[in-house]
Each structure stands twice: as C-alpha cells, then as structure tokens.
Design a protein around this motif. Structure first.
Motif, PDB file in Angstrom:
ATOM      1  N   ILE A  40       0.836  -1.213   0.000  1.00 47.36           N
ATOM      2  CA  ILE A  40       0.000   0.000   0.000  1.00 47.36           C
ATOM      3  C   ILE A  40       0.867   1.257   0.000  1.00 47.36           C
ATOM      4  O   ILE A  40       0.616   2.205  -0.764  1.00 47.36           O
ATOM      5  CB  ILE A  40      -0.941  -0.003   1.221  1.00 47.36           C
ATOM      6  CG1 ILE A  40      -1.939  -1.164   1.104  1.00 47.36           C
ATOM      7  CG2 ILE A  40      -1.684   1.327   1.334  1.00 47.36           C
ATOM      8  CD1 ILE A  40      -2.709  -1.423   2.376  1.00 47.36           C
ATOM      9  N   LEU A  41       1.910   1.285   0.827  1.00 48.73           N
ATOM     10  CA  LEU A  41       2.783   2.457   0.891  1.00 48.73           C
ATOM     11  C   LEU A  41       3.546   2.648  -0.417  1.00 48.73           C
ATOM     12  O   LEU A  41       3.754   3.785  -0.864  1.00 48.73           O
ATOM     13  CB  LEU A  41       3.759   2.333   2.060  1.00 48.73           C
ATOM     14  CG  LEU A  41       3.149   2.490   3.454  1.00 48.73           C
ATOM     15  CD1 LEU A  41       4.200   2.231   4.521  1.00 48.73           C
ATOM     16  CD2 LEU A  41       2.552   3.886   3.631  1.00 48.73           C
ATOM     17  N   ASN A  42       3.971   1.551  -1.023  1.00 52.96           N
ATOM     18  CA  ASN A  42       4.666   1.660  -2.316  1.00 52.96           C
ATOM     19  C   ASN A  42       3.735   2.210  -3.393  1.00 52.96           C
ATOM     20  O   ASN A  42       4.146   3.047  -4.209  1.00 52.96           O
ATOM     21  CB  ASN A  42       5.219   0.300  -2.744  1.00 52.96           C
ATOM     22  CG  ASN A  42       6.455  -0.095  -1.970  1.00 52.96           C
ATOM     23  OD1 ASN A  42       7.141   0.747  -1.392  1.00 52.96           O
ATOM     24  ND2 ASN A  42       6.751  -1.386  -1.930  1.00 52.96           N
ATOM     25  N   GLU A  43       2.483   1.743  -3.399  1.00 49.98           N
ATOM     26  CA  GLU A  43       1.510   2.255  -4.359  1.00 49.98           C
ATOM     27  C   GLU A  43       1.213   3.730  -4.094  1.00 49.98           C
ATOM     28  O   GLU A  43       1.092   4.531  -5.027  1.00 49.98           O
ATOM     29  CB  GLU A  43       0.219   1.439  -4.301  1.00 49.98           C
ATOM     30  CG  GLU A  43       0.336   0.042  -4.878  1.00 49.98           C
ATOM     31  CD  GLU A  43       0.660   0.078  -6.369  1.00 49.98           C
ATOM     32  OE1 GLU A  43      -0.178   0.587  -7.145  1.00 49.98           O
ATOM     33  OE2 GLU A  43       1.756  -0.394  -6.745  1.00 49.98           O
ATOM     34  N   HIS A  44       1.100   4.080  -2.822  1.00 47.83           N
ATOM     35  CA  HIS A  44       0.827   5.478  -2.464  1.00 47.83           C
ATOM     36  C   HIS A  44       1.964   6.398  -2.893  1.00 47.83           C
ATOM     37  O   HIS A  44       1.722   7.520  -3.355  1.00 47.83           O
ATOM     38  CB  HIS A  44       0.600   5.591  -0.954  1.00 47.83           C
ATOM     39  CG  HIS A  44       0.430   7.005  -0.480  1.00 47.83           C
ATOM     40  ND1 HIS A  44      -0.648   7.779  -0.819  1.00 47.83           N
ATOM     41  CD2 HIS A  44       1.236   7.790   0.293  1.00 47.83           C
ATOM     42  CE1 HIS A  44      -0.523   8.982  -0.275  1.00 47.83           C
ATOM     43  NE2 HIS A  44       0.610   9.000   0.399  1.00 47.83           N
ATOM     44  N   SER A  45       3.194   5.930  -2.751  1.00 51.86           N
ATOM     45  CA  SER A  45       4.351   6.764  -3.096  1.00 51.86           C
ATOM     46  C   SER A  45       4.380   7.112  -4.582  1.00 51.86           C
ATOM     47  O   SER A  45       4.973   8.121  -4.978  1.00 51.86           O
ATOM     48  CB  SER A  45       5.655   6.063  -2.701  1.00 51.86           C
ATOM     49  OG  SER A  45       5.865   4.902  -3.497  1.00 51.86           O
ATOM     50  N   GLY A 159     -14.345   0.173   4.100  1.00 50.34           N
ATOM     51  CA  GLY A 159     -14.040   0.176   2.678  1.00 50.34           C
ATOM     52  C   GLY A 159     -12.700   0.781   2.326  1.00 50.34           C
ATOM     53  O   GLY A 159     -12.400   1.012   1.153  1.00 50.34           O
ATOM     54  N   LEU A 160     -11.862   1.039   3.331  1.00 51.63           N
ATOM     55  CA  LEU A 160     -10.541   1.624   3.118  1.00 51.63           C
ATOM     56  C   LEU A 160      -9.462   0.713   3.699  1.00 51.63           C
ATOM     57  O   LEU A 160      -9.709  -0.037   4.655  1.00 51.63           O
ATOM     58  CB  LEU A 160     -10.442   3.002   3.786  1.00 51.63           C
ATOM     59  CG  LEU A 160     -11.405   4.084   3.298  1.00 51.63           C
ATOM     60  CD1 LEU A 160     -11.278   5.330   4.170  1.00 51.63           C
ATOM     61  CD2 LEU A 160     -11.156   4.434   1.834  1.00 51.63           C
ATOM     62  N   HIS A 161      -8.276   0.788   3.125  1.00 51.98           N
ATOM     63  CA  HIS A 161      -7.111   0.115   3.706  1.00 51.98           C
ATOM     64  C   HIS A 161      -6.586   0.969   4.858  1.00 51.98           C
ATOM     65  O   HIS A 161      -6.250   2.139   4.668  1.00 51.98           O
ATOM     66  CB  HIS A 161      -6.016  -0.077   2.664  1.00 51.98           C
ATOM     67  CG  HIS A 161      -6.383  -1.009   1.555  1.00 51.98           C
ATOM     68  ND1 HIS A 161      -6.453  -2.372   1.728  1.00 51.98           N
ATOM     69  CD2 HIS A 161      -6.712  -0.767   0.256  1.00 51.98           C
ATOM     70  CE1 HIS A 161      -6.796  -2.945   0.571  1.00 51.98           C
ATOM     71  NE2 HIS A 161      -6.962  -1.995  -0.327  1.00 51.98           N
ATOM     72  N   LYS A 162      -6.530   0.390   6.042  1.00 47.56           N
ATOM     73  CA  LYS A 162      -6.056   1.108   7.219  1.00 47.56           C
ATOM     74  C   LYS A 162      -4.679   0.583   7.605  1.00 47.56           C
ATOM     75  O   LYS A 162      -4.481  -0.631   7.728  1.00 47.56           O
ATOM     76  CB  LYS A 162      -7.019   0.930   8.394  1.00 47.56           C
ATOM     77  CG  LYS A 162      -6.540   1.607   9.679  1.00 47.56           C
ATOM     78  CD  LYS A 162      -7.510   1.343  10.834  1.00 47.56           C
ATOM     79  CE  LYS A 162      -7.015   1.986  12.122  1.00 47.56           C
ATOM     80  NZ  LYS A 162      -7.936   1.719  13.262  1.00 47.56           N
ATOM     81  N   LEU A 163      -3.736   1.493   7.802  1.00 45.77           N
ATOM     82  CA  LEU A 163      -2.413   1.151   8.318  1.00 45.77           C
ATOM     83  C   LEU A 163      -2.280   1.756   9.704  1.00 45.77           C
ATOM     84  O   LEU A 163      -2.475   2.956   9.889  1.00 45.77           O
ATOM     85  CB  LEU A 163      -1.304   1.683   7.405  1.00 45.77           C
ATOM     86  CG  LEU A 163      -1.297   1.211   5.953  1.00 45.77           C
ATOM     87  CD1 LEU A 163      -0.031   1.674   5.247  1.00 45.77           C
ATOM     88  CD2 LEU A 163      -1.433  -0.303   5.867  1.00 45.77           C
ATOM     89  N   SER A 164      -1.945   0.926  10.667  1.00 47.52           N
ATOM     90  CA  SER A 164      -1.807   1.382  12.047  1.00 47.52           C
ATOM     91  C   SER A 164      -0.546   0.794  12.664  1.00 47.52           C
ATOM     92  O   SER A 164      -0.071  -0.265  12.243  1.00 47.52           O
ATOM     93  CB  SER A 164      -3.040   0.978  12.868  1.00 47.52           C
ATOM     94  OG  SER A 164      -3.270  -0.417  12.758  1.00 47.52           O
ATOM     95  N   PRO A 165       0.027   1.476  13.680  1.00 49.84           N
ATOM     96  CA  PRO A 165       1.263   0.995  14.291  1.00 49.84           C
ATOM     97  C   PRO A 165       1.087  -0.379  14.933  1.00 49.84           C
ATOM     98  O   PRO A 165       0.058  -0.660  15.561  1.00 49.84           O
ATOM     99  CB  PRO A 165       1.574   2.060  15.359  1.00 49.84           C
ATOM    100  CG  PRO A 165       0.807   3.267  14.931  1.00 49.84           C
ATOM    101  CD  PRO A 165      -0.433   2.746  14.263  1.00 49.84           C
ATOM    102  N   GLY A 181      -5.275   2.881  -6.564  1.00 55.22           N
ATOM    103  CA  GLY A 181      -4.184   3.850  -6.574  1.00 55.22           C
ATOM    104  C   GLY A 181      -3.654   4.235  -5.215  1.00 55.22           C
ATOM    105  O   GLY A 181      -2.737   5.065  -5.114  1.00 55.22           O
ATOM    106  N   ALA A 182      -4.219   3.657  -4.147  1.00 57.33           N
ATOM    107  CA  ALA A 182      -3.758   3.945  -2.785  1.00 57.33           C
ATOM    108  C   ALA A 182      -3.730   5.436  -2.488  1.00 57.33           C
ATOM    109  O   ALA A 182      -2.789   5.965  -1.885  1.00 57.33           O
ATOM    110  CB  ALA A 182      -2.378   3.326  -2.543  1.00 57.33           C
TER     111      ALA A 182
END
Length: 258
Positions: A40-45, A159-165, A181-182
């Motif tokens: 997800i982070l790679n797609e967002h970048s 309905g969203l991808h959630k990233l948490s610590p 497209g993140a």
C-alpha cells in the motif's frame, strides 16, 4: 484571522462543502481484498507529484469553539523550496506568509504585526509536529511523514485500507487509503499524553493534466479546544512561473509565540 492563517499552514474533519470540479474526478473503489502495508505504501508513493511549481486558488472555512471565518487563499509551491500564501477576505489581502524548509514568516495587514521564526508556531496550533516537508505533503495529499519507518499493520475498515502501528506508543498515526491507486483518504494523529488529536481528510481527488490532486482538505484538531478547517481547491495549475513577493511593510510590530 491569525488562527485561519496558522491552520491553513498546517494543516492546519468537516465532510461538508461540495467542491468545484477543476479537473477530471477520479472514481473510487472500496477495499475488499487484503494488501500488505508495504504494498500500500509503495503504491501510495507513486502518487507523489514530480513538478517544479504549482499554484492553488482555494476557498477556506474555519471554525473553532469561539469563532468562525471564511476567506480565500492563493497558494504557490516551489517544490521542496518554498510555499507562499496570500489570504484574502472579500478579495482584499489580509495576510501573507512565506514558508521555507528553514523557517516560517507571515504578516497581518489589519493588526500590522509579523512573525519570523521556526515551525513551533504551526505545531502549537495544529496539535502535531510539523516541518516544511509535512506541510507540502499535506497540501498534495501525501502522508505527512513520507519516510516513516514504523512497523505498520494493514487491515480493512469502512471500505478503506487502514495502516496502524504494530506497537502502542504515545504518539500514533493511522492512515486510511482508497483501494484504487492507494490515494490517501484520511490520516489520524493522536498523542495520548497531551490529549491531542488531528484528523486530516481528503473527500475526493481529481486529475489535472498529468497530476492527481485533492479537491479539498478537511482538518479537525482537538486540543484544549477544537479547530475545524475546510480548504477547497477551486483552481490548480502546474509548471507555471511563480511571482512571489514577500516583504514585511515598514512599521509592523514583530510578535513571538504565545
């Protein structure tokens, strides 16, 4: 007006105002299939904008526990170098600001005061630490800390991808991404020891030529009192020559942090 200017800098989430379409609106897709945090982070970048300059004409609505204001702002970005703001009320300039990686400067025309200092003034009013890169990312729909090395867990929520610590800490950030497209939809920053929380939301995005940009930014900061800011993008251009003029008029009084 001072508080409008300060919150505009940062982050300064009211899911309210309907945006004008200045480009091609992007369709959204609900997240249904699990993806890893790294993916997800790679797609967002990939959404990071590779541009030299950008100009944003925006409308602002601001509300706190004690006041509410509306204004407009011209935002000029020379990528990684400087951000200039000209805030207007009824078409009349009331404040100007110049932010560089080194410092924050602004002056108010009504009160004839000016500030010249570091990013502490933004952090104080927004409720989370900020620097130039954070502010630039905020305006362009990127996660504030684009170099985060946190160990993040991925899940699906609403309905969203959630990233948490993965580990509970005093200061935590939760990120919510649209599946296609993140694109960043929401970022929550919370510091438990100080009871501060900031939520930055991006209701929608649009394509402006080769660039993907938010249609608006909604910010809600809760500290000793709450602050709500809606920054709506009325017109966005890229690659045009910037005409930045910033000079504090003579006779203005310098102010510091309060």
């Amino acid at each position: 007006m001072k508080k409008i200017l300060l919150v505009v800098f940062a982050t300064l989430s009211l899911m309210s105002c309907k945006s004008k379409k200045i480009g091609v609106g992007l369709d959204e897709v609900d997240a249904t299939k699990h993806k890893t945090a790294l993916y997800i982070l790679n797609e967002h970048s990939k959404n990071a904008q590779n541009f030299s300059t950008s100009q944003i004409r925006s409308s602002i609505s601001f509300e706190s526990d004690t006041q509410s204001n509306n204004a407009s702002a011209d935002i000029m970005i020379e990528k990684d170098k400087q951000i200039f703001l000209n805030v207007r009320v009824f078409g009349i300039s009331v404040a100007k600001a110049l932010i560089t990686p080194e410092k924050v400067q602004y002056y108010e025309i009504v009160n004839k005061t000016y500030f010249d200092g570091d990013f502490s003034i933004l952090s104080q009013y927004v409720g989370t630490d900020l620097d130039f890169n954070n502010l630039q990312n905020l305006l362009l729909g990127q996660v504030l800390n684009s170099t985060t090395d946190q160990n993040l867990l991925a899940s699906i929520e609403g309905g969203l991808h959630k990233l948490s610590p993965a580990k509970e800490e005093d200061l935590i950030s939760n990120y919510y991404f649209e599946d296609k497209g993140a694109l960043l939809k929401k970022e929550e920053i919370e510091q438990k020891s100080t009871n501060r929380k900031v939520t930055i939301s991006y209701p929608a995005y649009q394509q402006v030529k080769d660039y993907v940009v938010p249609t608006e930014i909604n910010i809600k900061a809760i500290q000793e009192k709450s602050i709500n800011l809606n920054l709506r993008y009325d017109k966005v251009t890229f690659g045009e020559e910037l005409r930045i003029r910033y000079a504090v008029p003579s006779g203005y009084k310098r102010i510091g942090l309060k």
